[in-house]
Design a protein around this motif. Structure first.
Motif, PDB file in Angstrom:
ATOM      1  N   ALA A  79       0.802  -1.215   0.124  1.00 56.15           N
ATOM      2  CA  ALA A  79      -0.065   0.131  -0.024  1.00 56.15           C
ATOM      3  C   ALA A  79       0.999   1.192  -0.219  1.00 56.15           C
ATOM      4  O   ALA A  79       0.479   2.234  -0.902  1.00 56.15           O
ATOM      5  N   HIS A  80       1.834   1.268   0.876  1.00 56.29           N
ATOM      6  CA  HIS A  80       2.976   2.343   0.918  1.00 56.29           C
ATOM      7  C   HIS A  80       3.403   2.462  -0.408  1.00 56.29           C
ATOM      8  O   HIS A  80       3.574   3.837  -0.901  1.00 56.29           O
ATOM      9  N   HIS A  81       3.778   1.424  -1.000  1.00 57.98           N
ATOM     10  CA  HIS A  81       4.514   1.530  -2.529  1.00 57.98           C
ATOM     11  C   HIS A  81       3.500   2.309  -3.656  1.00 57.98           C
ATOM     12  O   HIS A  81       4.045   3.156  -4.350  1.00 57.98           O
ATOM     13  N   LEU A  82       2.476   1.655  -3.463  1.00 56.99           N
ATOM     14  CA  LEU A  82       1.502   2.190  -4.340  1.00 56.99           C
ATOM     15  C   LEU A  82       1.170   3.604  -4.270  1.00 56.99           C
ATOM     16  O   LEU A  82       0.790   4.604  -5.107  1.00 56.99           O
ATOM     17  N   LEU A  85       3.638   5.931  -5.594  1.00 57.33           N
ATOM     18  CA  LEU A  85       3.570   6.015  -7.168  1.00 57.33           C
ATOM     19  C   LEU A  85       2.314   7.218  -7.138  1.00 57.33           C
ATOM     20  O   LEU A  85       2.459   7.731  -8.652  1.00 57.33           O
ATOM     21  N   ALA A  86       1.481   7.585  -6.391  1.00 57.09           N
ATOM     22  CA  ALA A  86       0.448   8.332  -6.742  1.00 57.09           C
ATOM     23  C   ALA A  86       0.592   9.729  -6.540  1.00 57.09           C
ATOM     24  O   ALA A  86       0.092  10.715  -6.896  1.00 57.09           O
ATOM     25  N   GLY A  87       1.950  10.195  -6.165  1.00 60.03           N
ATOM     26  CA  GLY A  87       2.153  11.544  -6.001  1.00 60.03           C
ATOM     27  C   GLY A  87       2.264  12.009  -4.676  1.00 60.03           C
ATOM     28  O   GLY A  87       1.621  11.576  -3.751  1.00 60.03           O
ATOM     29  N   GLN A  88       2.670  13.011  -4.523  1.00 61.32           N
ATOM     30  CA  GLN A  88       2.632  13.614  -3.170  1.00 61.32           C
ATOM     31  C   GLN A  88       1.011  14.042  -2.707  1.00 61.32           C
ATOM     32  O   GLN A  88       0.689  14.070  -1.423  1.00 61.32           O
ATOM     33  N   ILE A  89       0.204  14.586  -3.781  1.00 62.10           N
ATOM     34  CA  ILE A  89      -1.077  14.823  -3.488  1.00 62.10           C
ATOM     35  C   ILE A  89      -1.811  13.542  -3.215  1.00 62.10           C
ATOM     36  O   ILE A  89      -2.662  13.537  -2.438  1.00 62.10           O
ATOM     37  N   GLY A  90      -1.780  12.704  -4.263  1.00 59.99           N
ATOM     38  CA  GLY A  90      -2.516  11.476  -4.142  1.00 59.99           C
ATOM     39  C   GLY A  90      -2.294  10.502  -2.845  1.00 59.99           C
ATOM     40  O   GLY A  90      -2.769   9.665  -2.649  1.00 59.99           O
ATOM     41  N   GLU A  91      -1.040  10.605  -2.454  1.00 60.90           N
ATOM     42  CA  GLU A  91      -0.499   9.604  -1.351  1.00 60.90           C
ATOM     43  C   GLU A  91      -1.203   9.555  -0.345  1.00 60.90           C
ATOM     44  O   GLU A  91      -1.794   8.426   0.200  1.00 60.90           O
TER      45      GLU A  91
END
Length: 407
Positions: A79-82, A85-91
């Motif tokens: 989950a942390h890895h995905l 990848l979503a970027g700073q806003i999507g994390e």
């Protein structure tokens, strides 16, 4: 008082103290602390959380906690890895979505009876570990180290618990279940035999049996139990059976985690013990109603013919002795070397009672004694139901003997 009644409880307390002392020393052991740091405290927490009274309960909790930590740690890392990848806003949004989905799915799964019985604690630890790993991963880059340290310290704490629990005065849940079932059946038999003796205390009738079939243990058991059985009442019978179902189910679930030991194999038929316990509770409920009916007749001073009273008493006494014989079979895991004499006596007395009751019923109808007929019919019906219940228990015990390879 508690220690005198059951010294094993005091021994269990000493075992918990010993396990906590050992893992606490690990916390101050420099090489151990240098590798794991503050995470070493998880070894102490693990001992406090998973150390239970029986080996099965401890082993079940330990495996649940270990597997839940390993699985949740892996999913938390994913989950942390995905989320990265979503970027700073999507994390943070991805992390929140994963936490929500896992919490909902795990909590819902805990409502399934089979899951709740054996894996409830594991799912609880899964939710906790996943949240800690995933949220910590959002705040620090050392997620992998955190998961590794926690898993290792949990394994250390669980290992200490298992070694102390198994090798120092172990309490096996399987043996506790066996003793509980046998004890309940014996007390039900004592209650039935005691009520039968009170109904006709002067009855001395016994069927003629060859001496070669009589065991010394049966004679001694009869003499020792008659005084005890007369003291048991309907209230004590209800007390014996009130919480037995929950206790039996818990012990059976714990016993499934235990390794093979003594006469108990790894795949021991624990479900058969639950079947016997269920049959015993049904029989106990019928006997409870029977005792209430007998007390009612005694208070109303209803006249019962001596022949019928004698057969009532004989049937009840033989049924009680048959139950105590089954209790002995379960407790010793030994098949009787001769046919069950008391079962045959019980069936013979029940048939005789039916015959006498039918003839007495015709006389009561002829002379209009219907008020006297109703209580007798009620007691006879309950006693016959008791005999049928005991035959069901006997079949279940014989089946257990085959499945468990009784000697």
């Amino acid at each position: 008082q508690i220690a005198r009644d059951d010294p094993r409880k005091l021994i269990h307390s000493l075992k918990v103290g010993l396990a906590l002392t050992i893992v606490s020393l690990f916390y101050y052991f420099k090489p151990f602390y240098r590798n794991f740091g503050v995470s070493s405290i998880w070894a102490v927490i693990t001992v406090v959380v998973i150390f239970e009274y029986s080996v099965g309960a401890t082993l079940g909790k330990g495996l649940n906690k270990g597997l839940a930590t390993l699985t949740a740690g892996g999913l938390g890392l994913g989950a942390h890895h995905l989320a990265v990848l979503a970027g700073q806003i999507g994390e943070p949004l991805v992390i929140a979505a994963f936490v929500f989905l896992h919490a909902v799915a795990s909590t819902y799964a805990r409502f399934f009876p089979q899951v709740k019985a054996r894996y409830d604690y594991g799912f609880l630890m899964f939710i906790l570990t996943f949240c800690l790993i995933s949220i910590s991963g959002f705040r620090t880059d050392q997620v992998l180290i955190l998961a590794q340290n926690r898993l290792c310290t949990i394994l250390v704490g669980a290992s200490v618990c298992l070694v102390v629990s198994i090798f120092i005065c172990p309490v096996w849940a399987g043996e506790e279940l066996q003793k509980l079932i046998a004890k309940n059946i014996e007390k039900i038999g004592n209650s039935l035999e005691g009520s039968s003796i009170e109904m006709n205390p002067n009855t001395k009738k016994t069927l003629q049996i060859p001496n070669s079939f009589i065991h010394v243990s049966e004679i001694a058991g009869t003499l020792a139990s008659e005084s005890e059985s007369s003291k048991l009442s309907s209230e004590s019978l209800n007390t014996i059976l009130s919480d037995s179902k929950t206790m039996e189910e818990n012990l059976a679930n714990f016993a499934k985690w235990e390794p093979g030991h003594g006469s108990f194999r790894f795949y021991h038929p624990w479900k058969q013990y639950l079947k016997i316990g269920q049959c015993a509770r049904q029989c106990g409920s019928t006997i409870d109603t029977l005792i209430g009916s007998l007390n009612s007749i005694t208070k109303q001073e209803i006249s019962i013919p001596d022949a019928i009273r004698e057969e009532f008493s004989c049937t009840g006494c033989e049924a009680g002795k048959a139950l105590k014989g089954m209790s002995w079979t379960i407790e010793t895991m030994t098949r009787p070397s001769s046919p069950d004499i008391h079962m045959e006596n019980m069936k013979t007395a029940a048939k005789t009672m039916k015959t006498l009751l039918k003839s007495n019923t015709l006389e009561d109808i002829k002379y209009g004694n219907l008020l006297q007929l109703a209580p007798l019919a009620t007691i006879a019906s309950l006693l016959i139901d008791t005999v049928n219940s005991i035959e069901t228990i006997s079949e279940a015990v014989n089946e257990l003997g085959v499945l468990a390879n009784f000697r």
